[in-house]
Motif scaffolding. Structure first.
Motif, PDB file in Angstrom:
ATOM      1  N   MET A   1       0.846  -1.197   0.000  1.00  0.00           N
ATOM      2  CA  MET A   1       0.000   0.000   0.000  1.00  0.00           C
ATOM      3  C   MET A   1       0.881   1.247   0.000  1.00  0.00           C
ATOM      4  N   THR A   2       0.607   2.166  -0.914  1.00  0.00           N
ATOM      5  CA  THR A   2       1.362   3.411  -0.979  1.00  0.00           C
ATOM      6  C   THR A   2       0.443   4.586  -0.686  1.00  0.00           C
ATOM      7  N   PHE A   3       0.970   5.565   0.055  1.00  0.00           N
ATOM      8  CA  PHE A   3       0.160   6.710   0.466  1.00  0.00           C
ATOM      9  C   PHE A   3       0.389   7.934  -0.424  1.00  0.00           C
ATOM     10  N   LYS A   4       1.404   7.878  -1.273  1.00  0.00           N
ATOM     11  CA  LYS A   4       1.734   9.039  -2.105  1.00  0.00           C
ATOM     12  C   LYS A   4       0.584   9.463  -3.017  1.00  0.00           C
ATOM     13  N   PRO A   5      -0.078   8.521  -3.735  1.00  0.00           N
ATOM     14  CA  PRO A   5      -1.211   8.935  -4.578  1.00  0.00           C
ATOM     15  C   PRO A   5      -2.328   9.609  -3.785  1.00  0.00           C
ATOM     16  N   LEU A   6      -2.532   9.154  -2.547  1.00  0.00           N
ATOM     17  CA  LEU A   6      -3.575   9.756  -1.706  1.00  0.00           C
ATOM     18  C   LEU A   6      -3.225  11.205  -1.392  1.00  0.00           C
ATOM     19  N   PHE A   7      -1.993  11.427  -0.945  1.00  0.00           N
ATOM     20  CA  PHE A   7      -1.595  12.780  -0.589  1.00  0.00           C
ATOM     21  C   PHE A   7      -1.585  13.699  -1.820  1.00  0.00           C
ATOM     22  N   GLN A   8      -1.258  13.132  -2.973  1.00  0.00           N
ATOM     23  CA  GLN A   8      -1.324  13.914  -4.208  1.00  0.00           C
ATOM     24  C   GLN A   8      -2.779  14.258  -4.549  1.00  0.00           C
ATOM     25  N   HIS A   9      -3.663  13.327  -4.241  1.00  0.00           N
ATOM     26  CA  HIS A   9      -5.089  13.531  -4.526  1.00  0.00           C
ATOM     27  C   HIS A   9      -5.685  14.628  -3.653  1.00  0.00           C
ATOM     28  N   PHE A  10      -5.072  14.868  -2.497  1.00  0.00           N
ATOM     29  CA  PHE A  10      -5.563  15.929  -1.614  1.00  0.00           C
ATOM     30  C   PHE A  10      -5.607  17.272  -2.344  1.00  0.00           C
ATOM     31  N   LYS A  11      -4.659  17.484  -3.264  1.00  0.00           N
ATOM     32  CA  LYS A  11      -4.634  18.741  -4.022  1.00  0.00           C
ATOM     33  C   LYS A  11      -5.899  18.881  -4.873  1.00  0.00           C
ATOM     34  N   GLU A  12      -6.369  17.761  -5.421  1.00  0.00           N
ATOM     35  CA  GLU A  12      -7.587  17.783  -6.224  1.00  0.00           C
ATOM     36  C   GLU A  12      -8.833  17.971  -5.363  1.00  0.00           C
ATOM     37  N   MET A  13      -8.678  17.702  -4.078  1.00  0.00           N
ATOM     38  CA  MET A  13      -9.822  17.760  -3.156  1.00  0.00           C
ATOM     39  C   MET A  13      -9.994  19.115  -2.495  1.00  0.00           C
ATOM     40  N   LYS A  14      -9.172  20.109  -2.871  1.00  0.00           N
ATOM     41  CA  LYS A  14      -9.172  21.376  -2.133  1.00  0.00           C
ATOM     42  C   LYS A  14     -10.538  22.042  -2.105  1.00  0.00           C
ATOM     43  N   HIS A  15     -11.291  21.935  -3.209  1.00  0.00           N
ATOM     44  CA  HIS A  15     -12.616  22.558  -3.224  1.00  0.00           C
ATOM     45  C   HIS A  15     -13.573  21.855  -2.253  1.00  0.00           C
ATOM     46  N   TYR A  16     -13.451  20.547  -2.155  1.00  0.00           N
ATOM     47  CA  TYR A  16     -14.280  19.806  -1.203  1.00  0.00           C
ATOM     48  C   TYR A  16     -13.878  20.127   0.231  1.00  0.00           C
ATOM     49  N   PHE A  17     -12.579  20.284   0.475  1.00  0.00           N
ATOM     50  CA  PHE A  17     -12.115  20.663   1.813  1.00  0.00           C
ATOM     51  C   PHE A  17     -12.676  22.028   2.204  1.00  0.00           C
ATOM     52  N   ILE A  18     -12.672  22.953   1.259  1.00  0.00           N
ATOM     53  CA  ILE A  18     -13.217  24.290   1.534  1.00  0.00           C
ATOM     54  C   ILE A  18     -14.710  24.206   1.847  1.00  0.00           C
ATOM     55  N   VAL A  19     -15.431  23.398   1.069  1.00  0.00           N
ATOM     56  CA  VAL A  19     -16.879  23.254   1.268  1.00  0.00           C
ATOM     57  C   VAL A  19     -17.196  22.685   2.643  1.00  0.00           C
ATOM     58  N   VAL A  20     -16.498  21.610   3.050  1.00  0.00           N
ATOM     59  CA  VAL A  20     -16.828  20.991   4.340  1.00  0.00           C
ATOM     60  C   VAL A  20     -16.490  21.926   5.499  1.00  0.00           C
ATOM     61  N   VAL A  21     -15.408  22.683   5.369  1.00  0.00           N
ATOM     62  CA  VAL A  21     -15.061  23.647   6.423  1.00  0.00           C
ATOM     63  C   VAL A  21     -16.128  24.728   6.518  1.00  0.00           C
ATOM     64  N   LEU A  22     -16.588  25.227   5.382  1.00  0.00           N
ATOM     65  CA  LEU A  22     -17.620  26.262   5.376  1.00  0.00           C
ATOM     66  C   LEU A  22     -18.939  25.745   5.943  1.00  0.00           C
ATOM     67  N   VAL A  23     -19.342  24.545   5.524  1.00  0.00           N
ATOM     68  CA  VAL A  23     -20.599  23.963   6.026  1.00  0.00           C
ATOM     69  C   VAL A  23     -20.508  23.727   7.526  1.00  0.00           C
ATOM     70  N   PHE A  24     -19.381  23.199   7.977  1.00  0.00           N
ATOM     71  CA  PHE A  24     -19.183  22.949   9.411  1.00  0.00           C
ATOM     72  C   PHE A  24     -19.210  24.271  10.183  1.00  0.00           C
ATOM     73  N   GLY A  25     -18.540  25.289   9.644  1.00  0.00           N
ATOM     74  CA  GLY A  25     -18.496  26.583  10.313  1.00  0.00           C
ATOM     75  C   GLY A  25     -19.864  27.233  10.407  1.00  0.00           C
ATOM     76  N   VAL A  26     -20.632  27.206   9.326  1.00  0.00           N
ATOM     77  CA  VAL A  26     -21.980  27.775   9.336  1.00  0.00           C
ATOM     78  C   VAL A  26     -22.875  27.005  10.295  1.00  0.00           C
ATOM     79  N   SER A  27     -22.753  25.683  10.308  1.00  0.00           N
ATOM     80  CA  SER A  27     -23.558  24.845  11.208  1.00  0.00           C
ATOM     81  C   SER A  27     -23.206  25.124  12.664  1.00  0.00           C
TER      82      SER A  27
END
Length: 203
Positions: A1-27
């Motif tokens: 199992m390699t973790f490098k592709p996952l950590f690289q994928h985090f860059k593609e997830m930035k918009h989702y990270f922003i959304v969950v932080v905003l939803v959590f903050g508003v809630s």
């Protein structure tokens, strides 16, 4: 199992990270500022937690029991919410809103100690790990849900233009390294919550 592709994928997830932080903050704000309006719903959510906490406090080695219950609860819910996101992302969104509102509501009820003291002693030590991990799980649950929506919509287009399905399976493969990351971090958070946080709260 390699973790490098996952950590690289985090860059593609930035918009989702922003959304969950905003939803959590508003809630969180809704639970904090509108506690009277949502008190019935939030009290119902808290009642089960209160009864479990009281039951564990009466056992021998309550800290050990708190550790197991906290870890299992958070790990099962966080891993589960990723895959429950396949049901069009509804449940990860609900988990974000519910957890944010509950946290805001709990802090709004603190009258004997300052809010800053409650945060520093009862939330920050373990929450600095636990909350981001839960947000991470919800982000991937929402990602899977969105890809399911896109895959369904692309059934109407030519096969060569259907990109969402391949992206969905790629994201599902990335859950293989994602789950150990989540479990290990939640294990660390549970250790902190059942030791340092427990000690600080009971000072």
């Amino acid at each position: 199992m390699t973790f490098k592709p996952l950590f690289q994928h985090f860059k593609e997830m930035k918009h989702y990270f922003i959304v969950v932080v905003l939803v959590f903050g508003v809630s969180f704000y809704l639970g904090w500022a509108n506690s009277d309006q949502f008190s019935h719903f939030l009290e119902g959510q808290l009642q089960g937690l209160k009864s479990i906490s009281q039951s564990l406090s009466n056992k021998e080695n309550p800290q050990l029991w708190f550790f197991f219950i906290i870890f299992l609860n958070n790990a099962v819910k966080s891993v589960g919410i990723i895959f429950l996101g396949l049901f069009f992302g509804v449940l990860p969104l609900f988990m974000l809103v519910a957890n944010g509102m509950i946290l805001g509501y709990v802090l709004s009820l603190q009258t004997h100690e300052s809010t800053l003291s409650i945060v520093l002693k009862g939330i920050l030590p373990h929450g600095i790990i636990e909350i981001p991990v839960i947000l991470l799980a919800c982000a991937y649950g929402l990602k899977l849900g969105m890809l399911v929506w896109k895959s369904a919509a692309q059934l109407l287009v030519p096969a060569e233009k259907r990109t969402a399905s391949s992206e969905l399976f790629r994201t599902l493969r990335l859950t293989k390294p994602l789950i150990p990351v989540i479990v290990v971090l939640l294990l660390l958070a549970a250790i902190i919550e059942s030791t340092l946080t427990y000690w600080l709260v009971h000072l």
